[in-house]
Structure formats: C-alpha cells, structure tokens
Motif scaffolding. Structure first.
Motif, PDB file in Angstrom:
ATOM      1  N   UNK A 126       0.829  -1.203   0.000  1.00 37.97           N
ATOM      2  CA  UNK A 126       0.000   0.000   0.000  1.00 37.97           C
ATOM      3  C   UNK A 126       0.864   1.255   0.000  1.00 37.97           C
ATOM      4  N   UNK A 127       1.967   1.221   0.716  1.00 35.81           N
ATOM      5  CA  UNK A 127       2.894   2.355   0.695  1.00 35.81           C
ATOM      6  C   UNK A 127       3.476   2.556  -0.693  1.00 35.81           C
ATOM      7  N   UNK A 128       3.795   1.461  -1.354  1.00 37.33           N
ATOM      8  CA  UNK A 128       4.317   1.566  -2.724  1.00 37.33           C
ATOM      9  C   UNK A 128       3.272   2.158  -3.669  1.00 37.33           C
TER      10      UNK A 128
ATOM     11  N   UNK B  87      -5.320   1.617   4.515  1.00 40.48           N
ATOM     12  CA  UNK B  87      -4.000   1.455   5.116  1.00 40.48           C
ATOM     13  C   UNK B  87      -4.056   1.715   6.620  1.00 40.48           C
ATOM     14  N   UNK B  88      -4.805   2.732   7.033  1.00 45.58           N
ATOM     15  CA  UNK B  88      -4.949   3.025   8.452  1.00 45.58           C
ATOM     16  C   UNK B  88      -5.697   1.906   9.175  1.00 45.58           C
ATOM     17  N   UNK B  89      -6.709   1.343   8.518  1.00 47.11           N
ATOM     18  CA  UNK B  89      -7.431   0.218   9.130  1.00 47.11           C
ATOM     19  C   UNK B  89      -6.499  -0.978   9.326  1.00 47.11           C
TER      20      UNK B  89
ATOM     21  N   UNK C 168      -3.234  -0.902   9.512  1.00 43.23           N
ATOM     22  CA  UNK C 168      -2.224  -0.561  10.512  1.00 43.23           C
ATOM     23  C   UNK C 168      -2.791  -0.683  11.919  1.00 43.23           C
ATOM     24  N   UNK C 169      -4.065  -0.324  12.084  1.00 48.70           N
ATOM     25  CA  UNK C 169      -4.686  -0.458  13.403  1.00 48.70           C
ATOM     26  C   UNK C 169      -4.702  -1.915  13.846  1.00 48.70           C
ATOM     27  N   UNK C 170      -4.974  -2.823  12.913  1.00 47.19           N
ATOM     28  CA  UNK C 170      -4.955  -4.243  13.252  1.00 47.19           C
ATOM     29  C   UNK C 170      -3.568  -4.694  13.681  1.00 47.19           C
ATOM     30  N   UNK C 171      -2.548  -4.257  12.956  1.00 48.08           N
ATOM     31  CA  UNK C 171      -1.186  -4.683  13.291  1.00 48.08           C
ATOM     32  C   UNK C 171      -0.685  -4.001  14.553  1.00 48.08           C
ATOM     33  N   UNK C 172      -1.096  -2.742  14.771  1.00 48.54           N
ATOM     34  CA  UNK C 172      -0.673  -2.055  15.997  1.00 48.54           C
ATOM     35  C   UNK C 172      -1.272  -2.718  17.228  1.00 48.54           C
ATOM     36  N   UNK C 173      -2.523  -3.146  17.121  1.00 43.54           N
ATOM     37  CA  UNK C 173      -3.140  -3.872  18.240  1.00 43.54           C
ATOM     38  C   UNK C 173      -2.449  -5.205  18.467  1.00 43.54           C
ATOM     39  N   UNK C 174      -1.900  -5.769  17.406  1.00 42.47           N
ATOM     40  CA  UNK C 174      -1.221  -7.058  17.486  1.00 42.47           C
ATOM     41  C   UNK C 174      -2.159  -8.214  17.241  1.00 42.47           C
TER      42      UNK C 174
END
Length: 353
Positions: free
Chosen positions: A131-133, A179-181, A183-189
């Motif tokens: 997504x960053x790419x 992307x924010x959604x 990232x939220x999943x990965x930040x929560x772990x």
C-alpha cells in the motif's frame, strides 16, 4: 489442473501472488505449528510447568522435524484437524520421558489458530508495504498529470470537466483509509491462541496466564485471553482485506472505462486478442474488478463463521479454512496488479486549453 485459480498452472500468471501464496503453503503452516510447540515448551519451562530438559529436547526436535505428510492427510480425514496427528508424530520424534510434555496443556485449536495468526501477521506486513508503494505511484501520477483535464462522469454519462487530480484522489483516498485500518490491526497485534481443552487452561490453573504471556512473547504475537469461539478478530481482518480489494477494484473499473474513451488514458502493454490483432485489452484492470467481486462474495461467508457454537465449532472453523486463504490471496494479487497497472499509465487526461 487445480481447483483454485490462484494456484493454477497458467491462470495464476494473472491471478496468483507468490509472496502471499507462500504464507499459505502446507510447509509454512507446518513451520508455524512447530514454532507454537517449541515456544509453548520453552514458556512452560520458564514458568516451571515442565522440566527444562524436556523443553530443550522439544525445541531441538521442532527445529529439524519433518512430519509424514501422507500421515497428516489421513489424520485430517479421521480427526477433522491436522494437529492431533502432528502432535502424535512429534511426540514419537521427541521420544522418552520428554514426549509427554509435548503440547502440554494445549488443544488442537491453540496450535492451528496460532499458526494462522503467525502467517496472517506476515501477510498484513506485506500488504502494508505494498500500500505504501501504491501511494508512491499516486504521488508520481499526481506530479506528472495532476493539472490535466478529464471528463467527469455521473451515472455513466458525461457530466462536467475535472482534473486528473480529482480522479487520482478518488482512487488514493480510500486506500489511505484502508492502510490506516490495516495498521490499526497490526498495531493492536494479532493474538496468540492458548486456552486448552475448553478455553479454561484447566491443566495450568495457576500458571496459565503467565505461560500464555511468555508464549505470545516468544512468537511475537499479542497476549490475549483465549478466543476459541470468538471469531470477530478474524472476520475484522477479512473485512479490511475485502475493503482493500474493493478500493482497488474501483480503480480497475475506472481504468477500463477510461480506456473506452480516446485520449482519456494511455497504458503501456495491454492484453492481446486471438481474433482481433488491433486490440489491447485492459486485462489487469478487469482482473482487479473480478478480484474485488470475489472477495465481496467470500467475506459474507466469513461472517457466517461468527456463529461459532458453544466452546468450539468444527463447522464454522472449517469454513474459515476454506475462505480466508482465498480472500488473502485475492488481496495480495490485487495489490500486485494495481502497482503494475499504475506504473503503466503513460498518459492521463489532456492538457488544459
């Protein structure tokens, strides 16, 4: 010939994705399950639940163990799960007194769900990078074509002129939110799964929570109370993946429609026709639409898995195994194809008069 287009000998040339597919290969699943058994033994030894010598022996065997795959297949046919036969084979490989401590206090769902979380963690990291790419590609297109003019269309009819920036924003903004959604999943772990037979850690009444925390730390997953019959986390992942492929499908649909109108877009490459040599079909754009629709259909089945009766459901659980890999593969393929599509845009819109 294969059942899945994602793994088909030639259809996978369009719809496959090797990096995503590798995470769902049988060997990747086995490695992740063995990582669980190794980490569980070490965590239990650290908490004094099993002898350190047994944990070291289990860890050593897990590092090099190669299961009998036909035996696993027969085990699944009989038990409905792979873990029972895998643990049986692993105990035989460990041997001696230490064998009794393999999988101690765990249940099949613990090892299978944790394997899934380990592999989905890899998939989500891959998708965030892609997504960053894509955002970098949007920046390039904006700098190159932003002020140029396109005809805006509403309800498939020409409306008023707009800029390429307007169209590019309509493509990139949903992906920024996706992307924010993600990232939220990965930040929560993504959570470890460890609950024992019925989710109560009955064999570890005093040390259960501490072992689970150490297990999660060894595996790089989040510590969480067992979620055997609580499948909302997995459905949330599927929902975000479907939104990503849907956002990419909108881009594909728009590009295919732009390609109908002379001067609106020019792409390098394109697909050929066996009957009409003059044609260059928007193959990648069309594939993005197909993949988006595929995921939109499959994600409804994932919501069916929320109906997970009592402490464990064989039916709902099996449904997840059938659906989530395909959803993840379709998302990986969509991201790969989208980057390819955006990189091939040679012209978008026309110069202002």
């Amino acid at each position: 010939m294969t059942i899945s287009a994602f793994e088909h000998p030639y259809l996978s040339g369009l719809l496959g994705d090797e990096e995503t597919g590798a995470l769902f290969a049988a060997q990747a699943d086995i490695r992740a399950m063995l990582s669980f058994e190794r980490a569980l033994a070490l965590a239990e030894a650290e908490e004094g639940v099993i002898p350190s010598a047994a944990a070291n022996r289990i860890a050593e065997v897990c590092h090099s163990f190669r299961p009998d795959i036909p035996g696993l297949r027969q085990g699944v046919a009989k038990d409905g799960i792979v873990a029972a036969e895998l643990v049986k084979q692993l105990r035989a490989a460990v041997g001696g007194e230490e064998a009794q401590f393999v999988h101690y206090g765990a249940t099949s769902q613990d090892v299978i769900d944790t394997s899934l979380m380990l592999r989905m963690k890899g998939a989500l990291a891959l998708f965030l990078a892609r997504l960053s790419e894509l955002q970098s590609e949007f920046d390039r297109l904006q700098q190159t074509f932003g002020p140029r003019v396109l005809m805006g269309h509403t309800r498939m009819q020409a409306a008023i002129p707009m800029t390429a920036t307007d169209r590019l924003t309509s493509w990139s903004a949903p992906l920024e939110r996706d992307q924010q959604r993600l990232k939220a999943l990965t930040d929560d772990g993504l959570p470890v799964q460890f609950g024992g037979a019925a989710g109560t850690l009955d064999k570890l009444p005093e040390k259960g929570a501490a072992v689970r925390a150490r297990l999660a730390a060894h595996l790089g997953l989040a510590d969480a109370v067992q979620w055997h019959s609580q499948r909302d986390r997995i459905v949330a992942i599927a929902d975000v993946l479907s939104m990503i492929s849907g956002s990419l499908g909108k881009i594909g649909q728009d590009v295919a429609l732009l390609a109908q109108m002379a001067g609106e877009i020019r792409l390098s490459g394109g697909g050929g026709s066996s009957a009409m040599a003059h044609k260059q079909n928007p193959v990648v754009a069309e594939a993005l639409v197909s993949l988006a629709r595929f995921n939109a259909v499959q994600v409804s089945g994932m919501h069916q898995s929320l109906v997970h009766e009592q402490e464990r459901s064989g039916a709902a659980w099996t449904l997840e195994w059938m659906l989530l890999p395909g959803i993840t593969m379709a998302t990986g393929a969509s991201l790969r194809l989208s980057h390819d599509l955006l990189s091939k845009i040679q012209s978008l819109g026309r110069d202002p008069e």
